[in-house]
Every structure is written in C-alpha cells, then in structure tokens.
Design an enzyme around this catalytic site. Structure first.
Site, mmCIF file in Angstrom:
data_model
loop_
_atom_site.group_PDB
_atom_site.id
_atom_site.type_symbol
_atom_site.label_atom_id
_atom_site.label_comp_id
_atom_site.label_asym_id
_atom_site.label_seq_id
_atom_site.Cartn_x
_atom_site.Cartn_y
_atom_site.Cartn_z
ATOM 1 N N HIS A 138 0.901 -1.102 -0.057
ATOM 2 C CA HIS A 138 0.102 0.109 -0.009
ATOM 3 C C HIS A 138 0.927 1.206 0.061
ATOM 4 O O HIS A 138 0.395 2.165 0.432
ATOM 5 C CB HIS A 138 -1.040 -0.118 1.373
ATOM 6 C CG HIS A 138 -1.867 -1.284 1.476
ATOM 7 N ND1 HIS A 138 -3.002 -1.354 0.728
ATOM 8 C CD2 HIS A 138 -1.557 -2.428 2.051
ATOM 9 C CE1 HIS A 138 -3.321 -2.712 1.004
ATOM 10 N NE2 HIS A 138 -2.664 -3.092 1.846
ATOM 11 N N SER A 173 15.193 19.422 -16.026
ATOM 12 C CA SER A 173 14.285 20.276 -15.998
ATOM 13 C C SER A 173 14.617 21.551 -16.570
ATOM 14 O O SER A 173 15.785 21.913 -16.294
ATOM 15 C CB SER A 173 13.407 20.675 -14.719
ATOM 16 O OG SER A 173 12.481 21.603 -14.863
#
Length: 464
Positions: A154, A285
């Site tokens: 999870h 970036s």
C-alpha cells in the site's frame, strides 16, 4: 513517391522511437522485396510442375531485386490496388517471365504470407532483446539476492525483503512473457497458397495432371519462405494470430512497465533507494536545474499504455472480418502491427539501458530499513513472549502502543526508538530480555527464503 521531411507529419516511430532493424522489417522496401520473393518461390514450384518455363523463371529471378517503388505507387493511383500495381511494375521489368507472375494466386496469398514473415522476423528481435534484459536482471538479482531492504505494501513500510527478491518480480513477469512468445511463435502461421477463399481451387485446376499437387506446391513455397501454413484459412490467415502476437507484446511491455513504475517510486527523494542512470550532461528540467527526473522510466510507462490498447483492434479484426473475408481489418492492420512492434522495441531498448545502469543506493536502502524494519518483528516478539507464558492479547496491545509512539517519533524526524521502548517496557521485560529482543529484531531473521528463491530464478534464466 513523395520525399518526406520534417515539414510534414511523421510518426515518432519513423525516427524517434524504435530501432533501425525493426523499422527495416516494416518498411515498404522490405514488404515489396518479400512480395517478389513469394512470386519467385511460386514460379519455382510452378516451373517444377511445367507451368513456368526455364527462361521465364530465369527472367523473373534476374529482375527480383529490380524494384521501383515510386513506379508501383504511380500505377496504384490508376489501379487502386497495391498488389496489381506491384505485379504490373514487376512484369514491366521481367519482359519474358512477366506473364506468369501471380499465376493462380490471390492477393492475400502474397500479402498475408509476407506479413507473417515480417511478424516472425520482428518476434525474433523482441525475443532476443527480452533474453538480454532477463540476463541483465539475473545479474542484478544475483548481486543483491541477500541484500535486505524494506518491503512496501500500500506504498507503506511493511516487512523486510531483499533487493534481489524485488528485482525477481520483474524478471519472473518478463520470463512469463518470454514463454508466451514461444507459444506465439509455435502457434502463428502464414496463409499458405490457398487462393481466393482458401480452398486452393485455382492451384488444383492449374496442376491437374501435373507432377505435383496443390498441397505440395504450397509446401514448397512456404518452405522457401521459412514459415508454416495454416491448415485452414479463408482468404486470409486467421486474424486471431495477430491477437496472439499483440498480446505477447503486451506481456513484455506490461512487465517492463511494472518495473519502470516501481523505479519511479523508489527514485522519488522520500524513498531515494533506486534510480535510473543519469547522464553527466543530462538536463532534468528547463526551469529547475536540480531535478533528476526518471524520464526513461516514464517513457516506458507511457508507451506501454499504447501497446496495451492495440490488441483491442486485433480482437475486433478477428471477429469482424465476415465469412471468408472482408476489408474490416485491412486498413488498421497496416498500422497496429508495425506500431506494436516498434513501440515494444523502443521500450525494450530503454529498459536495457536502465537495467544495465541501474543505481542501487545501498546507504539509503539501509537507512530506510533501519527506520522501519523493527516494526516487522512485532509478530515474532508476540509469539516468543507467548511461548514464555505471556497473554497473546496483552502482548498485542503493548506492541501496538509502543509502535504508535515510535511511529510518531519517526514522523517528527527522529530516530526510530522502538528497540529502546520494548527493552524498557515493564510487561515485555517479564517474558523477554534485551538479548532475546535484539535477536528477534535482527533484519536477517525476517526476510524468509527470499534469497534462495531469487537465486533459483537466476538459475532458470541462465538456462534459457
């Protein structure tokens, strides 16, 4: 033929994604070369039967490689039929044997068999690259088979596992894909030489009172092409074959997308355990110079979604080509087969680079393990304490309370205090001493048989 450049639309698969070897297989040039090969193979078999003279056959062979694709396209403008245009262009070159080209054949005797040759050539490339990636994974698994790391369920900290065992997930999935490729290769077949509706009536009529039968002619042609013929076909080979092929590619790309998706998570700074290779001059970036984005893994995940969508078209082609054949499949088949293979090819190339240069940050892996692994010992502590006379429910509650205290400290940026909390807990002290607790909380005692299973998988891969 129009000369394509960057002033018009080009598919990214034309130049950006996929390898040159895969593009060559699905090129127009290779397609027409295969058509010529099939026509020659048919003429060779018909020469043996006395339908094509030696001079005619030699003329066809002499002009086999003399193809003018631009001329074929020019003729197609008038004929509105690509196979007829290719026959006319071939016949113009082969003045002696041109009259015997395509004798007894229907278009799909040529097109479908050529397509199946291309599919099998492309599958060979995929198979080789899958084996290479499996070997790269096997090397990593072997190296890290017993290196402990934190397991996550999870997306939350769970019990410990090993880096090698986690890598085994992806290798086992890819191995399953490899086995499905073997199934696909054994199952798919060409149409064979069966004429307009698959009955081989035209060949049977031509070969009446000849030295070979229609079935023998088909066998000779298919042997020269290196593929088998389907026993039963209509005008085309069963379109379920395309569905099988595309699903084998989906299995490959899904396995690699699972790996790439997990890598993206583990590369995020809050985990920081794995990362894909990052070039010295690579830019993460345009706005944020510090970024090291997992762009290669993202590329795999993005392209894999495209491949996963393509079998739907193949499934519909299999069910919506009515009776002996309609053209419901024809136009989209020119697109989906090539795109599926080229996209898969790109994913395989990217995965090879990532796995070959995969960075495992051992320090961060161990840090995360130290922070959370002690929680995994909770069940073992309960069991051991109960063996020594403790009440199971009371021990569960005291472990829960101490775990919540420790978890709060971790969330506040502190070191995990679980060990100290347990050692100093009055109830636990009654049943377990410090040495017993330390032994129970050793990580190596909580990774099960992960290392052994991982190494067994390595052996299987090494035996491919």
């Amino acid at each position: 033929m129009k000369n394509f450049d960057f002033s018009t639309y080009l598919s990214p698969l034309t130049w950006r994604y996929g390898s040159d070897e895969m593009r060559k297989i699905f090129s127009e040039k290779h397609k027409y070369e295969l058509w010529r090969k099939i026509w020659i193979a048919l003429a060779v078999a018909q020469h043996e039967a006395g339908l094509v003279s030696k001079e005619e056959l030699e003329d066809l062979k002499k002009n086999e490689k003399n193809i003018n694709i631009e001329k074929i396209f020019e003729l197609e403008k008038d004929t509105k039929h690509d196979v007829v245009a290719a026959i006319k262009e071939f016949a113009e070159k082969a003045k002696v044997g041109g009259g015997k080209i395509h004798l007894g054949a229907t278009s799909m005797d040529i097109v479908d068999n050529a397509d199946m040759v291309r599919i099998q050539e492309a599958l060979e490339i995929v198979e080789k690259k899958v084996v290479l990636i499996l070997q790269l994974l096997a090397n990593k698994i072997d190296e890290y088979s017993d290196f402990p790391c934190l397991g996550y369920t999870h997306l939350q900290p769970a019990e410990p596992t090993t880096v090698g065992y986690r890598l085994s997930f992806y290798a086992q999935d890819l191995l399953t894909a490899y086995e499905f490729i073997q199934f696909a290769k054994k199952t798919i077949k060409g149409k064979g030489m069966k004429g307009a509706v698959g009955t081989a009536e035209s060949y049977k009529e031509l070969l009446k009172d000849k030295s070979i039968s229609a079935d023998q002619l088909e066998s000779k042609v298919m042997k020269s092409l290196g593929i088998d013929a389907a026993l039963i076909s209509g005008q085309v080979y069963p379109r379920l074959f395309d569905f099988i092929v595309l699903n084998s590619l989906v299995m490959v790309t899904s396995a690699l997308a699972k790996f790439a998706g997990d890598l993206r998570i583990l590369q995020s700074p809050l985990y920081g355990e794995w990362s894909e290779p990052f070039g010295k001059n690579q830019v993460g970036s345009s706005a944020m110079p510090f970024k090291k984005n997992p762009i290669s893994s993202e590329n795999i995940c993005s392209l894999a979604r495209l491949v996963a969508a393509l079998p739907q078209t193949a499934s519909e082609n299999a069910s919506l080509s009515y009776l002996e054949r309609t053209l419901d499949d024809s136009a989209n088949k020119r697109i989906v087969i090539a795109e599926a293979f080229l996209t898969t090819d790109q994913i395989l190339m990217t995965a090879e680079k990532i796995i070959g240069g995969l960075v495992i940050n051992k320090e961060r892996v161990s840090f995360n393990l130290r922070q959370y692994a002690s929680f995994a010992a909770s069940e073992s502590i309960i069991l051991e304490a109960v063996k020594n006379g403790a009440d199971r429910q009371e021990m569960h509650e005291v472990l829960r309370i101490n775990s919540m205290i420790a978890w709060t400290d971790i969330q506040n940026g502190k070191k995990n205090p679980m060990m100290e909390l347990l050692i100093n807990d009055k109830l636990i002290k009654k049943y377990l001493n410090k040495e017993q607790l330390e032994k129970l909380m050793e990580v190596e005692n909580h990774i099960g048989d992960a290392p052994e299973r991982a190494k067994k998988l390595v052996k299987i891969i090494n035996n491919l």
